[in-house]
Design an enzyme around this catalytic site. Structure first.
Site, mmCIF file in Angstrom:
data_model
loop_
_atom_site.group_PDB
_atom_site.id
_atom_site.type_symbol
_atom_site.label_atom_id
_atom_site.label_comp_id
_atom_site.label_asym_id
_atom_site.label_seq_id
_atom_site.Cartn_x
_atom_site.Cartn_y
_atom_site.Cartn_z
ATOM 1 N N SER A 139 -9.807 2.083 2.746
ATOM 2 C CA SER A 139 -8.893 2.808 1.905
ATOM 3 C C SER A 139 -7.879 1.945 1.165
ATOM 4 O O SER A 139 -7.281 2.404 0.207
ATOM 5 C CB SER A 139 -8.143 3.829 2.760
ATOM 6 O OG SER A 139 -7.341 3.167 3.714
ATOM 7 N N SER A 188 -10.159 -0.372 6.937
ATOM 8 C CA SER A 188 -9.580 -0.303 5.591
ATOM 9 C C SER A 188 -8.885 -1.557 5.083
ATOM 10 O O SER A 188 -8.423 -1.571 3.938
ATOM 11 C CB SER A 188 -8.621 0.868 5.494
ATOM 12 O OG SER A 188 -9.365 2.054 5.355
ATOM 13 N N LYS A 245 0.866 -1.188 0.000
ATOM 14 C CA LYS A 245 0.000 0.000 0.000
ATOM 15 C C LYS A 245 0.896 1.229 0.000
ATOM 16 O O LYS A 245 1.932 1.262 0.692
ATOM 17 C CB LYS A 245 -0.895 -0.030 1.248
ATOM 18 C CG LYS A 245 -1.914 1.110 1.306
ATOM 19 C CD LYS A 245 -2.830 0.977 2.523
ATOM 20 C CE LYS A 245 -3.905 2.068 2.570
ATOM 21 N NZ LYS A 245 -4.796 1.933 3.747
HETATM 22 N N1 GLN Z 1 -13.366 4.421 6.168
HETATM 23 C C1 GLN Z 1 -12.716 4.853 7.369
HETATM 24 C C2 GLN Z 1 -12.285 6.291 7.212
HETATM 25 O O1 GLN Z 1 -12.579 6.847 6.229
HETATM 26 C C3 GLN Z 1 -11.572 3.967 7.713
HETATM 27 C C4 GLN Z 1 -10.382 4.219 6.917
HETATM 28 C C5 GLN Z 1 -9.216 3.369 7.326
HETATM 29 O O2 GLN Z 1 -9.372 2.354 7.982
HETATM 30 N N2 GLN Z 1 -8.048 3.830 6.943
HETATM 31 O O3 GLN Z 1 -11.656 6.861 8.047
#
Ligand code: GLN
Length: 487
Positions: A150, A174, A75
């Site tokens: 994400s 995410s 990532k």
């Molecule tokens: N969807 C969540 C957010 O927007 C979690 C994102 C994540 O786990 N990085 O913060």
């Protein structure tokens, strides 16, 4: 050459020189060339360094290492020396880290070959991979749909067979959410299990690295190489890492026998799509058929999780992202007239809308007049949410639940409605707030789109989590499916 083999088989074939590391790397690079224009899973490709590294492995480098020659993608939140680390943002579009993240270093030490950096929501803020400066990732099961976020690039790349495994991070879901939406297996370990050194910070008290692969067995092999104490991360936990792969290999057919699995009532209530629920019910019946005892449990503060998280995560983000000021590194606006203009325009032009929204929310909830009402209150509700789990795990070994309320949604569908986007995380946020390990395991399909089963375990019980997922995958084949057009 068929690459639909487990990581264990691939690594064994590499070690026995039945396949060459360069041959395998070239195979996946060719798949990336053929498919990634359509999917956009990678922000940066590192074909030549990968080929050089694979060649060196064929010549004996990393001989005997646990994953020698295994292609992987990271990532783009993990710093990689010499290869751009953008975090999905224009702010870091020109940033090349001078060092490798702890996770990258460990996986390289285990002999993996990095093929590229995966696309992601900007600074990991999002649930659909649409906030990336590099454009959205598409879901390989249906390219009109989001892959989740994400870590959407990592999940989609594994689902499409562009890499056998990829790293991700999970702050509020995410890893689990994109794994579910893309039909792959993903694990977010306990907070503190995997080093955050060199992992660009979003919300430091929640951020945790993990990985995606096709199966629990594959995830076990990758997590093994990632996990462990790192003195450079002050929240890294000094605690021995069990041998996950050995634990899976040694487990008998009766692994689930007598295991108590709790179904939290609050996760099966209003909001859960009926067809997804049916998939989850069928998966749970499979656990039961294999000897698990299913009990209903309650996690009474579940409904506080979204508001708690969307106070705490932006608060931490506003603090963490203060470092991007256009001075030392990252994006700098053209021709600033003075320091104020440099800050304002560099941040205004370098950050996208969602990141700016979070910084503003965060600055607001931390401000002198509102700190007690929001930030402090959220810290208290976070404790209540963690307390729910502590109590629940006194009576059960694992928790099973849906990952999301419904399968993937269409690109653009929720982009202008942040609240509906945030609500997407209802089932993943509570475990993040509690720092618990969690997985998403492919459990079926609704209208051709994958559905994931979420499994949660007590702190540091990754082996139990992987073991249960592995047992389930012994009698189901959802994790072996590959989307049409990517066979
Ligand atoms: N969807 C969540 C957010 O927007 C979690 C994102 C994540 O786990 N990085 O913060």
């Amino acid at each position: 050459m068929s690459d639909i083999r487990s990581i264990r088989e691939l690594v064994a074939d590499l070690a026995a020189r039945k396949i060459g590391a360069l041959e395998l790397t070239d195979h996946f690079l060719a798949r990336i060339d053929a498919h990634d224009t359509a999917l956009n899973t990678l922000i940066s490709r590192s074909a030549e360094p990968a080929r050089a590294r694979a060649g060196a492995i064929d010549n004996g480098e990393a001989a005997g290492a646990s994953l020698a020659g295994l292609p992987i993608a990271h990532k783009d939140i993990f710093c990689t020396q010499g290869v751009r680390t953008s975090c999905g943002s224009r702010m870091l579009d020109n940033f090349v880290a001078p060092y490798d993240a702890g996770v990258v270093e460990r996986l390289a030490g285990a002999g993996t070959v990095m093929l590229g950096k995966t696309n992601m929501d900007e600074f990991a803020m999002g649930s659909s991979n649409e906030t990336s400066f590099y454009g959205p990732v598409r879901n390989p099961w249906n390219t009109e749909y989001v892959p989740g976020g994400s870590s959407g690039g990592s999940a989609a790349a594994v689902a499409a067979g562009l890499v056998p495994a990829a790293t991700g991070t999970d702050t509020g879901g995410s890893i689990r959410q994109p794994a579910a939406l893309c039909g792959v297996t993903g694990i977010k370990p306990t907070y503190g299990r995997v080093s955050r050194y060199g992992m660009i910070a979003f919300a430091s008290s929640l951020d945790q690295g993990g990985c995606f692969a096709r199966s629990a067995e594959d995830c076990a092999a990758v997590l093994q190489a990632m996990a462990g104490f790192d003195a450079r991360d002050s929240t890294s936990v000094e605690r021995a890492v069990p041998d996950y792969s050995d634990a899976l290999a040694g487990q008998g057919d009766d692994f689930l026998k007598g295991m108590k699995i709790g179904l939290p009532r609050e996760y099966f209530a209003e909001g859960l799509d009926a067809a997804s629920r049916q998939v989850i019910d069928t998966a749970i019946a499979e656990f039961e058929a294999r000897g698990a005892e299913i009990v209903e449990i309650t996690l009474p503060h579940t409904d506080l999780a979204v508001s708690t998280y969307y106070v705490l995560a932006p608060a931490e983000a506003s603090s963490n992202l203060a470092r991007y000021d256009g001075v030392r590194y990252g994006y700098r606006c053209d021709d600033p007239v003075d320091l104020e203009d440099l800050y304002t325009r560099s941040r205004g032009e370098g950050f996208g809308r969602e990141v700016q929204r979070r910084i503003m929310i965060g600055a607001y909830v931390l401000s002198a007049g509102y700190y007690d009402a929001y930030y402090l209150k959220a810290q208290k509700t976070r404790r209540l949410i963690a307390g729910d789990f502590i109590q629940a795990f006194e009576g059960v070994d694992l928790i099973a639940a849906p990952v999301t309320q419904a399968p993937a949604f269409k690109l653009g569908e929720k982009l202008d409605d942040p609240v509906s986007m945030y609500l997407n995380d209802v089932y993943t946020l509570p475990a993040s707030l509690a720092g618990l390990p969690g997985m998403s395991v492919p459990a079926g399909f609704v209208d051709g789109l994958p559905v994931g089963l979420q499994l949660l375990a007590p702190w540091f019980e990754e082996a139990r989590l992987l073991g249960a997922a592995h047992a389930y995958q012994q009698s189901t084949d959802w994790h072996t499916k590959r989307p049409a057009g990517f066979e």
